[in-house]
Design an enzyme around this catalytic site. Structure first.
Site, PDB file in Angstrom:
ATOM      1  N   TYR A 137       0.899  -1.154   0.000  1.00 46.52           N
ATOM      2  CA  TYR A 137       0.000   0.000   0.000  1.00 46.52           C
ATOM      3  C   TYR A 137       0.932   1.196   0.000  1.00 46.52           C
ATOM      4  CZ  TYR A 137      -4.038   2.620   2.110  1.00 46.52           C
ATOM      5  OH  TYR A 137      -5.081   3.475   2.399  1.00 46.52           O
ATOM      6  N   HIS A 142      -1.901   7.631  -3.153  1.00 44.43           N
ATOM      7  CA  HIS A 142      -3.086   6.768  -3.057  1.00 44.43           C
ATOM      8  C   HIS A 142      -3.575   6.678  -1.614  1.00 44.43           C
ATOM      9  CE1 HIS A 142      -5.848   3.428  -3.598  1.00 44.43           C
ATOM     10  NE2 HIS A 142      -5.170   2.706  -2.729  1.00 44.43           N
ATOM     11  N   GLU A 210      -1.398  -1.351 -10.497  1.00 45.02           N
ATOM     12  CA  GLU A 210      -0.260  -1.749  -9.666  1.00 45.02           C
ATOM     13  C   GLU A 210       0.805  -2.387 -10.542  1.00 45.02           C
ATOM     14  OE1 GLU A 210      -1.023  -3.990  -6.145  1.00 45.02           O
ATOM     15  OE2 GLU A 210      -2.980  -3.077  -5.767  1.00 45.02           O
ATOM     16  N   GLN A 249     -16.065  -3.968  -0.097  1.00 41.78           N
ATOM     17  CA  GLN A 249     -14.923  -3.634   0.773  1.00 41.78           C
ATOM     18  C   GLN A 249     -15.343  -2.786   1.983  1.00 41.78           C
ATOM     19  OE1 GLN A 249     -11.692  -1.992  -1.519  1.00 41.78           O
ATOM     20  NE2 GLN A 249     -10.403  -1.567   0.247  1.00 41.78           N
ATOM     21  N   TYR A 253     -14.467  -4.767   5.615  1.00 41.37           N
ATOM     22  CA  TYR A 253     -13.022  -4.722   5.842  1.00 41.37           C
ATOM     23  C   TYR A 253     -12.591  -4.484   7.294  1.00 41.37           C
ATOM     24  CZ  TYR A 253     -11.835   0.237   6.439  1.00 41.37           C
ATOM     25  OH  TYR A 253     -11.681   1.490   6.939  1.00 41.37           O
ATOM     26  N   LYS A 262     -11.565  -8.193  -2.875  1.00 40.42           N
ATOM     27  CA  LYS A 262     -10.335  -8.254  -3.654  1.00 40.42           C
ATOM     28  C   LYS A 262     -10.113  -9.619  -4.289  1.00 40.42           C
ATOM     29  CE  LYS A 262      -8.358  -4.243  -2.399  1.00 40.42           C
ATOM     30  NZ  LYS A 262      -7.682  -3.304  -3.299  1.00 40.42           N
ATOM     31  N   SER A 266      -7.246 -10.930  -9.694  1.00 42.54           N
ATOM     32  CA  SER A 266      -6.170  -9.968  -9.948  1.00 42.54           C
ATOM     33  C   SER A 266      -5.545 -10.405 -11.268  1.00 42.54           C
ATOM     34  CB  SER A 266      -5.107 -10.003  -8.853  1.00 42.54           C
ATOM     35  OG  SER A 266      -5.679  -9.869  -7.575  1.00 42.54           O
TER      36      SER A 266
END
Lengths: 429, 429
Positions: A137, A142, A210, A249, A253, A262, A266
């Site tokens: 992160y 961000h 990412e 989320q 979370y 998530k 991906s």
């Protein structure tokens, strides 16, 4: 041992497009299915995919300590386990084989026909079996944007953020290569003002721009990796779209972090660009704003100047570039991430994947997610075809691209391209 | 197909201790290294380990569709992929081979010598290659205790807790079998009242009493598993000690959840007890306190009555039992966990491991962690040797045991036993 594969003067006898992401100075590694339905490990130069399993059987890697079947596998894990010295020998050799001055393979038509494929003859696979996937992160922009939106603009960063590369574990089983479509996930969502959740399709499906790095076997249980050794254990990098469902989320979370928001998918670009190939594009990252603990103090140029773009393409319509960012914006570099990850003795293995976290730049057009680009949906993004987007709609395709730029060439990652399909409908029995 | 291996009247021709966790009605699966340094898949009856690879080569599984090398592997993943029907055929057959009425193997000395090992002749391994590890947080008592200590006693449970089995991803690479020692982790800790963290050995190393279930290949990307089918994809269970470093956790865990506080080690008991073997010990779990969404409504007895104990053993001293709990206290059952995990289409594969979360019961002597037993260290635990513990000290051994109890036998898990070593010292170069 020098990285002769990076020689900028080198030319290849293969016909390559001028602006290719894959000049002979790149030589990435990937896994593909060939026209004969065989899975092999390969590399790419221009628009040719090259079968390294076949090259090895034909003796082109003579003198390099490799097992016979090292490239005849459906993942790169074993090759990555061979370590940096071997990767470099192989990459340098490939550069020699395809060098304009070397006629050995060039003039052997049978061999050429065996090892060379055009891109329409192959199907790219996931390049590694991902043992563990960690997501960091590490973009300050961000983390600040998200903290501003959901917590307190005055204290957007949580107290630990400037002291460590915050990270968490992700799901390996749903990491997929480019071109595999993803279904809109359903999940528990708490409607505004309600006290009972509903089970519904996510209305806030998002991408996260990412990059991820792939490791080799680095340590044993209990043993930390010192920061100055960390890069020895990094094989290479890919583009990484960490799909997210923002409404799922928000509800799920606390207190243990994102989970179903998530782990539905991906997506990664299929060619792993080695850290060696990125060597000429090192740069200095942001200066730490707090004095770091010694195990996180990194010396020298540990950031990489990699230009990144995200485009959205609605069904039957044109692409719109919605974000332009750069990997060099990352506040925490890969060496810091790996040193932090192992400071407690956590073992890191060949094929582990570590995501950077969303890479947002300083300006609104460089934000790495729709959440930030549309500011929670308050400022819809205008697309070239006149339509608007707050989040991703059914049948939209998200395309991420990345490349390093030198005077006369680029070293690129190609793309990761993923279509969002409507909610999964079970087959009738 | 009936589970004839569970027949309570069955006796075995093997000499077994009266109170063994592994009567002929158990027949767990594990992986071990033999006296000849060969890795094989095996089972256990009483104090004998049985080499299933050898039994298969000798023809004892004739008629069951198994590949030749299915038991000659270093993990159970492929066998687990064969599915429930095959697991059941193999387990029933093993019960027949060792049945007191069956003299075939009993009277063949050569065969007996080939397949039977005493426990001191083998070394147990990790039974599966863990693809992904998920940890749930499914004991209401544990979540309430933690919420009371660290947040608000009036609102100890967060709003989502009664609506979903909250879970998060853990680290597979640091899952280790019983008897592998663990080093005290170092990590970032924020001293009381300080604004700068330090890097230091954790002072609050803790166990978490958990159980974990192991899955088979369950679904493809995008496809949810309906709750009524969930148990078809559960191979079996193990005891699970989810090592935790509370001081590292406190500083690092916002906003993405625990990371280095957990991923230095999780220890599992080496014999996987099948869900089939646990069948006679089904019971009813706690009644949901909120109306559940339909995908989480489970019918019938989905909890299991498994007695659990944790003992602490200081170096060169005696054991003290510090907790007695039961798996039946879990608010969310395994079917609910698996249905929730896949409702968004997240793929679940053979060898995935899903932890229950700390299993605390209603009374203070049934809490599943030192954090709760010593109430953050405020009420140290007295050990039999007169010493006290707030958390785990160097060279302490933590032992977890679990078993189901019937009138004349128990079906048990054996133990997971782990010594906490001092901080890792790198070898001098």
């Amino acid at each position: 041992m020098s990285i002769t594969a990076n020689d900028p003067k080198r030319k290849t006898w293969l016909d390559t497009p001028k602006d290719t992401d894959f000049p002979i100075q790149n030589i990435p590694f990937g896994v593909f299915l060939t026209r004969d339905d065989i899975i092999t490990i390969g590399t790419r130069i221009g628009d040719y995919a090259i079968d390294l399993g076949a090259l090895h059987q034909l003796g082109y890697f003579e003198g390099i300590p490799l097992t016979d079947d090292i490239f005849l596998q459906d993942t790169l894990n074993d090759f990555i386990s061979d370590g940096k010295k071997t990767w470099r020998l192989v990459r340098n050799r490939i550069a020699d084989i395809f060098d304009a001055e070397n006629s050995k393979l060039k003039e052997n038509k049978d061999h050429r026909n065996t090892v060379l494929f055009t891109l329409d003859e192959i199907e790219m696979q996931l390049p590694v079996q991902v043992g563990d996937y960690t997501d960091f992160y590490s973009s300050k922009e961000h983390a600040t944007n998200v903290g501003t939106m959901f917590r307190d603009p005055e204290n957007a960063l949580l107290p630990n953020w400037l002291h460590m590369p915050v990270g968490y574990h992700g799901r390996s089983s749903s990491i997929i290569p480019s071109d595999i479509p993803v279904h809109r996930p359903i999940g528990q969502i708490l409607p505004k003002g309600a006290s009972q959740p509903v089970l519904a399709p996510s209305k806030r499906v998002d991408f996260e721009l990412e990059m991820a790095f792939i490791t080799t076997d680095a340590n044993v249980l209990g043993e930390p990796i010192p920061i100055e050794e960390a890069e020895d254990y990094i094989f290479g990098m890919v583009l990484f779209n960490d799909w997210s469902a923002r409404d799922i989320q928000t509800w799920e979370y606390v207190p243990l972090g994102p989970f179903l928001a998530k782990n539905f998918a991906s997506s990664v670009s299929p060619w792993i660009v080695t850290l060696d190939a990125l060597e000429p594009f090192r740069t200095t990252g942001p200066k730490p704003e707090k004095e770091l603990l010694p195990y996180l103090q990194s010396k020298g140029k540990k950031a990489f100047d990699i230009k990144l773009e995200v485009a959205l393409k609605p069904e039957n319509s044109e692409e719109t570039t919605v974000s332009k960012s750069n990997f060099k914006y990352m506040y925490w570099n890969m060496s810091q991430q790996l040193a932090h990850h192992t400071v407690n003795g956590c073992p890191v293995n060949s094929g582990d994947m570590m995501g950077s976290g969303t890479i947002s730049g300083p300006t609104p057009d460089s934000y790495g997610s729709m959440l930030e680009l549309s500011w929670k949906g308050e400022k819809p993004i205008k697309l070239n075809d006149g339509s608007e987007r707050k989040f991703i709609e059914d049948n939209d395709t998200v395309i991420m691209r990345g490349y390093c730029e030198a005077k006369d060439r680029r070293i690129g990652f190609g793309e990761v391209r993923t279509k969002l399909l409507p909610v999964f409908e079970p087959k009738k029995k």
